[in-house]
Enzyme design. Structure first.
Site, PDB file in Angstrom:
ATOM      1  N   ASP A 247      37.906  46.382  33.069  1.00 36.82           N
ATOM      2  CA  ASP A 247      36.471  46.167  32.887  1.00 36.82           C
ATOM      3  C   ASP A 247      36.051  46.916  31.623  1.00 36.82           C
ATOM      4  O   ASP A 247      35.955  48.141  31.624  1.00 36.82           O
ATOM      5  CB  ASP A 247      35.723  46.681  34.117  1.00 36.82           C
ATOM      6  CG  ASP A 247      34.218  46.574  33.986  1.00 36.82           C
ATOM      7  OD1 ASP A 247      33.732  46.072  32.948  1.00 36.82           O
ATOM      8  OD2 ASP A 247      33.520  47.008  34.931  1.00 36.82           O
TER       9      ASP A 247
ATOM     10  N   ASP B 118      31.181  42.213  42.537  1.00 34.03           N
ATOM     11  CA  ASP B 118      30.387  41.476  41.558  1.00 34.03           C
ATOM     12  C   ASP B 118      31.245  40.977  40.393  1.00 34.03           C
ATOM     13  O   ASP B 118      30.773  40.204  39.560  1.00 34.03           O
ATOM     14  CB  ASP B 118      29.199  42.296  41.048  1.00 34.03           C
ATOM     15  CG  ASP B 118      29.535  43.734  40.731  1.00 34.03           C
ATOM     16  OD1 ASP B 118      30.705  44.151  40.923  1.00 34.03           O
ATOM     17  OD2 ASP B 118      28.637  44.478  40.287  1.00 34.03           O
ATOM     18  N   HIS B 119      32.509  41.415  40.327  1.00 35.56           N
ATOM     19  CA  HIS B 119      33.470  40.922  39.347  1.00 35.56           C
ATOM     20  C   HIS B 119      34.443  39.954  40.010  1.00 35.56           C
ATOM     21  O   HIS B 119      34.637  40.004  41.235  1.00 35.56           O
ATOM     22  CB  HIS B 119      34.289  42.068  38.749  1.00 35.56           C
ATOM     23  CG  HIS B 119      33.499  43.041  37.941  1.00 35.56           C
ATOM     24  ND1 HIS B 119      33.590  43.122  36.570  1.00 35.56           N
ATOM     25  CD2 HIS B 119      32.619  43.995  38.314  1.00 35.56           C
ATOM     26  CE1 HIS B 119      32.809  44.086  36.128  1.00 35.56           C
ATOM     27  NE2 HIS B 119      32.193  44.625  37.175  1.00 35.56           N
TER      28      HIS B 119
ATOM     29  N   ASP C 220      35.463  41.427  31.472  1.00 36.22           N
ATOM     30  CA  ASP C 220      36.789  41.832  31.934  1.00 36.22           C
ATOM     31  C   ASP C 220      37.835  41.117  31.081  1.00 36.22           C
ATOM     32  O   ASP C 220      37.797  39.887  30.947  1.00 36.22           O
ATOM     33  CB  ASP C 220      36.978  41.474  33.400  1.00 36.22           C
ATOM     34  CG  ASP C 220      35.934  42.141  34.285  1.00 36.22           C
ATOM     35  OD1 ASP C 220      36.219  43.229  34.801  1.00 36.22           O
ATOM     36  OD2 ASP C 220      34.835  41.564  34.440  1.00 36.22           O
TER      37      ASP C 220
ATOM     38  N   ASN D 200      33.111  46.411  30.016  1.00 31.88           N
ATOM     39  CA  ASN D 200      31.657  46.565  29.961  1.00 31.88           C
ATOM     40  C   ASN D 200      31.086  46.199  28.597  1.00 31.88           C
ATOM     41  O   ASN D 200      30.092  46.772  28.143  1.00 31.88           O
ATOM     42  CB  ASN D 200      31.253  47.991  30.358  1.00 31.88           C
ATOM     43  CG  ASN D 200      31.034  48.123  31.856  1.00 31.88           C
ATOM     44  OD1 ASN D 200      30.373  47.278  32.465  1.00 31.88           O
ATOM     45  ND2 ASN D 200      31.603  49.153  32.466  1.00 31.88           N
TER      46      ASN D 200
ATOM     47  N   ASN E 140      37.897  44.484  38.834  1.00 30.24           N
ATOM     48  CA  ASN E 140      36.985  45.544  39.236  1.00 30.24           C
ATOM     49  C   ASN E 140      36.532  45.207  40.654  1.00 30.24           C
ATOM     50  O   ASN E 140      35.771  44.264  40.873  1.00 30.24           O
ATOM     51  CB  ASN E 140      35.783  45.626  38.291  1.00 30.24           C
ATOM     52  CG  ASN E 140      34.792  46.702  38.699  1.00 30.24           C
ATOM     53  OD1 ASN E 140      34.537  46.918  39.878  1.00 30.24           O
ATOM     54  ND2 ASN E 140      34.210  47.378  37.720  1.00 30.24           N
TER      55      ASN E 140
ATOM     56  N   GLU F 125      37.174  50.731  39.429  1.00 27.84           N
ATOM     57  CA  GLU F 125      36.043  51.163  40.248  1.00 27.84           C
ATOM     58  C   GLU F 125      36.443  51.239  41.723  1.00 27.84           C
ATOM     59  O   GLU F 125      35.760  50.711  42.603  1.00 27.84           O
ATOM     60  CB  GLU F 125      34.813  50.264  40.042  1.00 27.84           C
ATOM     61  CG  GLU F 125      33.521  51.011  40.240  1.00 27.84           C
ATOM     62  CD  GLU F 125      32.276  50.224  39.858  1.00 27.84           C
ATOM     63  OE1 GLU F 125      31.168  50.742  40.134  1.00 27.84           O
ATOM     64  OE2 GLU F 125      32.391  49.116  39.282  1.00 27.84           O
TER      65      GLU F 125
END
Length: 260
Positions: free
Chosen positions: A151, A251-252, A222, A153, A11, A38
């Site tokens: 991802d 941030d991933h 992930d 989530n 991501n 994303e």
């Protein structure tokens, strides 16, 4: 048996904001398949050329704002490309790109966040996961070569959150979301990372806020899930934290799986 290959999922939290980082990583590691989530850009504005110069063919299901997925492949063009769910009404966001590479059906996924418990967004997340489960159950059998990556989530269990107490009342770590992952596993899909590593704290996401990266307060959200034939072929899964240290990071972190 198909030839060995490596698959990376990441991501990137805006491909245009993170383009240099992604290109650097791909150039250094050369995965055969790269699944990006994303991407946050319409297909016509996606920066195809730099990836093509690295030898990748590009399949896109993008949108501005947020969401969007891209799958990059080397050696072979992605076949039977599917944008979104296979049947039924279109999803309201672009979150799925499925294709076949080297005889393997690969689903590149950006699962809805869910926002907050008790909201329409959380209901949408659960309905989305169930719709995907039904599609997989309908279209594939246990002996097919299938990979789900991206991802999700959802943090699978207590090892995958930095604090169970901190997650109380939050999305990403609820019985309903865990039940959704149970549904995939009941189809014969398995978490490739846990084939090789049972330790806690192997996170893939660290919030930009509150010094989470520095404190290593993260989540593992992930995944690379695989059907039985691909699970058996999975030789390694690596969570690479190095790019989280780079300038303007996602941030991933990238997750790479190798299949023999």
């Amino acid at each position: 048996m198909s030839a060995p290959f490596s698959l990376m999922t990441w991501n990137v939290n805006s491909i245009r904001a993170r383009l240099d980082n992604v290109l650097t990583y791909l150039d250094e590691h050369q995965p055969d398949v790269a699944c990006l989530q994303e991407t946050k850009v319409e297909d016509q504005l996606f920066p195809r050329v730099p990836f093509m110069e690295l030898g990748y063919q590009v399949a896109l299901n993008g949108t501005k704002g947020y969401a969007g997925v891209a799958t990059l492949t080397k050696r072979a063009k992605p076949e039977d490309v599917q944008l979104g769910f296979a049947e039924g009404k279109p999803d309201k966001h672009r979150r799925i790109l499925a294709c076949t590479f080297a005889g393997v059906r690969i689903y590149n996924l950006y699962v809805p966040n869910g926002t907050a418990l008790g909201t329409d967004a959380f209901t949408y997340k659960l309905e989305w996961l169930e719709r995907l489960r039904v599609e997989l159950a309908t279209r594939f059998s246990a002996g097919d070569s299938v990979i789900l990556c991206g991802d999700f989530n959802v943090a699978r269990d207590e090892r995958d959150v930095w604090s169970v107490e901190a997650m109380a009342g939050c999305t990403h770590f609820t019985p309903e979301e865990h039940a959704a992952l149970d549904g995939f596993e009941q189809l014969g899909l398995r978490d490739c990372f846990r084939k090789h590593d049972q330790a806690a704290g192997r996170f893939t996401w660290f919030d930009y806020r509150d010094g989470c990266w520095e404190k290593k307060h993260g989540l593992r959200i992930d995944y690379v899930y695989a059907s039985a034939p691909m699970y058996e072929r999975c030789a390694e899964v690596v969570h690479d934290w190095e790019p989280r240290e780079w300038d303007t990071p996602s941030d991933h972190v990238p997750v790479t799986a190798k299949f023999s």
